[in-house]
Design an enzyme around this catalytic site. Structure first.
Site, PDB file in Angstrom:
ATOM      1  N   ASN A  13      19.787  23.482  52.957  1.00  0.00           N
ATOM      2  CA  ASN A  13      18.342  23.627  53.131  1.00  0.00           C
ATOM      3  C   ASN A  13      17.819  24.094  51.772  1.00  0.00           C
ATOM      4  OD1 ASN A  13      16.291  25.622  55.439  1.00  0.00           O
ATOM      5  ND2 ASN A  13      15.821  23.731  54.403  1.00  0.00           N
ATOM      6  N   CYS A  75      10.877  31.676  56.443  1.00  0.00           N
ATOM      7  CA  CYS A  75      12.006  30.745  56.447  1.00  0.00           C
ATOM      8  C   CYS A  75      13.271  31.544  56.198  1.00  0.00           C
ATOM      9  CB  CYS A  75      11.824  29.667  55.374  1.00  0.00           C
ATOM     10  SG  CYS A  75      13.263  28.588  55.199  1.00  0.00           S
ATOM     11  N   ASN A 166       7.743  32.584  63.159  1.00  0.00           N
ATOM     12  CA  ASN A 166       7.391  31.171  63.256  1.00  0.00           C
ATOM     13  C   ASN A 166       7.931  30.653  64.587  1.00  0.00           C
ATOM     14  OD1 ASN A 166      10.100  31.240  62.576  1.00  0.00           O
ATOM     15  ND2 ASN A 166       9.981  29.708  60.984  1.00  0.00           N
ATOM     16  N   HIS A 168       9.640  28.535  67.728  1.00  0.00           N
ATOM     17  CA  HIS A 168      10.838  27.734  67.984  1.00  0.00           C
ATOM     18  C   HIS A 168      10.935  27.365  69.457  1.00  0.00           C
ATOM     19  CE1 HIS A 168      12.694  28.378  64.010  1.00  0.00           C
ATOM     20  NE2 HIS A 168      12.054  29.534  64.066  1.00  0.00           N
ATOM     21  N   GLU A 217      12.570  20.735  61.717  1.00  0.00           N
ATOM     22  CA  GLU A 217      11.687  21.791  61.243  1.00  0.00           C
ATOM     23  C   GLU A 217      10.244  21.312  61.151  1.00  0.00           C
ATOM     24  OE1 GLU A 217      12.584  24.779  58.402  1.00  0.00           O
ATOM     25  OE2 GLU A 217      14.596  23.963  58.063  1.00  0.00           O
ATOM     26  N   CYS A 226      18.643  25.933  59.258  1.00  0.00           N
ATOM     27  CA  CYS A 226      17.402  26.672  59.498  1.00  0.00           C
ATOM     28  C   CYS A 226      17.770  28.077  59.950  1.00  0.00           C
ATOM     29  CB  CYS A 226      16.547  25.973  60.554  1.00  0.00           C
ATOM     30  SG  CYS A 226      15.029  26.863  60.968  1.00  0.00           S
ATOM     31  N   GLY A 229      15.693  29.370  62.885  1.00  0.00           N
ATOM     32  CA  GLY A 229      16.099  28.585  64.045  1.00  0.00           C
ATOM     33  C   GLY A 229      17.425  29.052  64.613  1.00  0.00           C
TER      34      GLY A 229
END
Length: 281
Positions: A13, A75, A166, A168, A217, A226, A229
């Protein structure tokens, strides 16, 4: 004279890191980020990360522009890369780097710690579980979204939603390799049940302490890893009685180790962050 950058990756990533400590606004625009992230006509990356001046009682501030120009709250792989980037900068400037950093993000305070083996452990904070915190319309605003049905691609999926700052959406499957991620991912991301769009994780439970994961994503598409995640997936696994509170998450780019501390509910993520190359754009 161009802008100096360093490119790092966490399990594939990958991110373009910019030393933005001299001013509070990002050095480039979201439109620039789209061009820089293009893998054919630019540098190539999943996003651009800016190391900005501190806010409040922190050491630095982190902002990210995704490869589509959108700005996520946080992130997990990116913050490990930022910690390694800061450690590299400080080592060049002062001869040594601090062992941990307090970093302000749009998802709140994050504290990455440098490990002796070169990996980075991040205190990812406490997961948010209420529907209004995700946000999603799959349940009443003050209710949790655990193992509820969601219609996508003419199929009903049992999903659990978790926010790590964020959003999910996690669903458990028998074989992650068989999931047509390139077609399902966008349909989950833009489903009307998720007003701010959604990151989607497909999880295969190999053992209670070992999960396989593939991710779509929000704003970046299919990525090799991720971090947020993986944290959300472990939380979903625990909430559904499918995994232990400490487990290895196998992603296409490699493994992350995630622990959900029962005492204070904080999540800890450990994984690599590596320099790929430096340049000027």
């Amino acid at each position: 004279m161009g802008i100096a950058f360093r490119k790092y990756h966490g399990l594939g990533n990958d991110f373009i890191l910019l030393d933005n400590r001299h001013q509070p606004e990002p050095l480039i625009t979201p439109e620039d980020a789209i061009q820089w992230c293009d893998r054919h006509f630019g540098i190539g990356a999943d996003g651009v990360i800016f190391a900005l001046p501190a806010q409040g009682e922190t050491d630095y501030t982190m902002r990210i522009f995704n490869s589509d120009g959108s700005e996520p709250e946080m992130c997990g792989n990116g913050i490990r890369c930022m910690a390694k980037f800061l450690a590299d900068l400080e080592t060049v400037e002062t001869g040594s780097a601090r062992p941990h950093y307090r970093i302000h993000t749009l998802a709140g305070l994050m504290v990455p710690r440098m490990e002796p083996n070169g990996e980075v452990t991040v205190d990812m904070g406490i997961p948010w579980l209420l529907a209004e915190e995700i946000p999603t319309t799959l349940a009443a605003s003050d209710s949790k979204v655990i193992d509820v049905p969601l219609e996508v691609a003419e199929k009903s999926w049992q999903v659990t939603c978790v926010s790590m700052g964020n959003p999910h959406c996690i669903t458990f499957v028998n074989d992650v390799a068989a999931i047509p991620l390139e077609t399902l991912g966008p349909q989950f991301e833009h489903h009307p049940a998720f007003p701010k769009r959604i990151n989607t994780e497909f999880i295969q439970v190999v053992r209670p302490d070992y999960l396989k994961m593939r991710v779509w994503e929000r704003g970046a598409g299919i990525t090799l890893a991720c971090g947020t995640g993986a944290c959300a997936a472990l939380v979903a696994g625990v909430l559904n009685g499918k995994c232990d509170r400490s487990a290895t998450l196998e992603l296409p780019g490699g493994n992350l180790h995630i622990t959900w501390n029962e005492a204070d509910q904080h999540l800890f993520m450990t994984g690599p962050a590596e320099l790929a190359f430096t340049g000027e754009a």
